[in-house]
Design an enzyme around this catalytic site. Sequence first.
Site, PDB file in Angstrom:
ATOM      1  N   LYS A   1       4.496   2.261  -1.842  1.00  0.00           N
ATOM      2  CA  LYS A   1       4.879   3.139  -2.576  1.00  0.00           C
ATOM      3  C   LYS A   1       6.710   3.396  -2.808  1.00  0.00           C
ATOM      4  CE  LYS A   1      -0.080   4.975  -1.886  1.00  0.00           C
ATOM      5  NZ  LYS A   1      -0.931   4.617  -3.014  1.00  0.00           N
TER       6      LYS A   1
ATOM      7  N   TRP B   1      -9.671   0.559  -5.635  1.00  0.00           N
ATOM      8  CA  TRP B   1      -9.760   2.256  -5.719  1.00  0.00           C
ATOM      9  C   TRP B   1      -8.204   1.889  -5.820  1.00  0.00           C
ATOM     10  CZ3 TRP B   1     -11.362   6.342  -3.685  1.00  0.00           C
ATOM     11  CH2 TRP B   1     -10.108   7.138  -2.980  1.00  0.00           C
TER      12      TRP B   1
ATOM     13  N   HIS C   1      -7.487  -5.382  -0.093  1.00  0.00           N
ATOM     14  CA  HIS C   1      -6.955  -4.949   0.496  1.00  0.00           C
ATOM     15  C   HIS C   1      -6.090  -5.544   1.492  1.00  0.00           C
ATOM     16  CE1 HIS C   1      -4.495  -0.953  -0.410  1.00  0.00           C
ATOM     17  NE2 HIS C   1      -4.057  -0.765   1.127  1.00  0.00           N
TER      18      HIS C   1
ATOM     19  N   SER D   1       0.670  -1.327   0.501  1.00  0.00           N
ATOM     20  CA  SER D   1      -0.259   0.390   0.191  1.00  0.00           C
ATOM     21  C   SER D   1       0.531   1.483   0.141  1.00  0.00           C
ATOM     22  CB  SER D   1      -1.307  -0.303   0.862  1.00  0.00           C
ATOM     23  OG  SER D   1      -2.177   0.788   0.791  1.00  0.00           O
TER      24      SER D   1
HETATM   25  C1  GCU Z   1      -5.381   5.145   1.566  1.00  0.00           C
HETATM   26  C2  GCU Z   1      -5.038   5.936   0.427  1.00  0.00           C
HETATM   27  C3  GCU Z   1      -3.850   5.000  -0.856  1.00  0.00           C
HETATM   28  C4  GCU Z   1      -3.453   3.840   0.508  1.00  0.00           C
HETATM   29  C5  GCU Z   1      -3.790   2.776   1.133  1.00  0.00           C
HETATM   30  C6  GCU Z   1      -2.901   2.652   2.377  1.00  0.00           C
HETATM   31  O1  GCU Z   1      -6.450   3.706   0.945  1.00  0.00           O
HETATM   32  O2  GCU Z   1      -5.717   5.956   0.038  1.00  0.00           O
HETATM   33  O3  GCU Z   1      -2.951   5.254  -1.425  1.00  0.00           O
HETATM   34  O4  GCU Z   1      -2.213   3.086  -0.261  1.00  0.00           O
HETATM   35  O5  GCU Z   1      -4.668   4.307   2.580  1.00  0.00           O
HETATM   36  O6  GCU Z   1      -1.674   2.829   2.470  1.00  0.00           O
HETATM   37  O7  GCU Z   1      -3.549   1.285   3.025  1.00  0.00           O
END
Ligand code: GCU
Length: 421
Positions: free
Chosen positions: A265, A352, A402, A261
């Site tokens: 990144k 998402w 997720h 997540s």
């Molecule tokens: C939120 C956010 C995402 C990210 C995620 C996470 O959903 O919008 O961009 O990847 O959190 O880190 O769990």
Amino acid sequence: MFKCFYNKFAAWYLVVVLLLCLFTVNGYTQQPEANYDETRIPAYTLPDPLVLQSGKLVTGEPQWWKERRPEILSLFEMEMYGRAPSTATYLGFSVATQDTNALNGKAIRKEITVHFTKDKQGASMSVLLYLPKLNTPVPVFLGLNFRGNHTIIDDPGISVSAHWKAAEHRRGEDSLSWPVERIIENGYGLATVYYGDIDPDFDDGFLNGIHPLFFREGQTKPDPDEWGSIGAWAWGLSRALDYLVTDGAVDARRVVVIGHSRLGKAALWAGAQDQRFAVVISNNSGCGGAALSKRAFGETVGSINTAFPHWFCMNFRKFNNNEAALPMDQHMLIALIAPRPVYVASAEEDRWADPKGEFLSLLYASPVYSLLGKHGLSVKEMPALNEKVMGTVGYHIRPGRHAITLFDWERYIEFADLHLH
Ligand code: GCU
């Protein structure tokens, strides 16, 4: 009775006005609803990773390394994640704890404090390292964790970070995301750092975390092209690698940087910048990670910059609701990792994060792998659920939500075996 009605009405009116103000201040009202319809994706053109900004085609490998790669790297630095200091002003390592009989005698566990200031009370992060008991230096998975090192496994020997919210979490609370024993049994070490040690994940104007250490005299926040939190977390991963290089039990030429997540990144950005990482893995990293921004599917640049204003550099806000103007897209982030192995994984319900956009980044980065003598993605269409695509470029999409699961880790270990053993 009228008075009572009037009071109630006034109270509700006030609540509504306050809520509206709050949302407007945060910019939520300006965000269009997320699009989940493929037919409503805006028409977009992706910049070609093999065409220089001058418009000329990259003619061969030397030109990639000398001209095009630095150009792309600089676009991500200046417009998205922000420039980070290439190294620390000070870097000191001290082994805080060591247990040669961890995991019922199966592993060695160490905790290493990485100091960022000469003053040992100053900024620091703690690297938790598990190593299998083998006689040769081992490859290592390195990834940041969300809740504190003590949450990845229920092991009373792990210290609880004093930073940010770590102490609020239970030992082993996030163990489903970290199959430590499985990793060790497969001959890998595991190194992890609590991301809150590097920069607490909220918009505090960059007063806490490591940013202020690098401010010029009189500077109070990063410049518009300087690093946000994702840049800081990625930087922390490289500083953890700086330590691993010094540890004789680790083969630092075989370090896999991994993240889930927002930390996926960070893993991608770390792997893109720091070519010492041998393999890069992104799990459900979505917008600002592996997913193409120009598709504007699910989370968009506008929504991420609004909900998490501290993640990227300020320049990135120019592209809120204006992805068409981006001079790069996330396939070029993957291209920066080439020719090193990269694996991206999606989850079916994680719309998402735009699974298809994550897959397409790999596909459109593939010409760079070919230029550098490797095979890019071996398929052109998204594979079926649970089917894995392996090669220099790996991908899978699994059913479910997720998360980073054992199924995901099993693919990552297989991928690492393919490339590192
Ligand atoms: C939120 C956010 C995402 C990210 C995620 C996470 O959903 O919008 O961009 O990847 O959190 O880190 O769990």
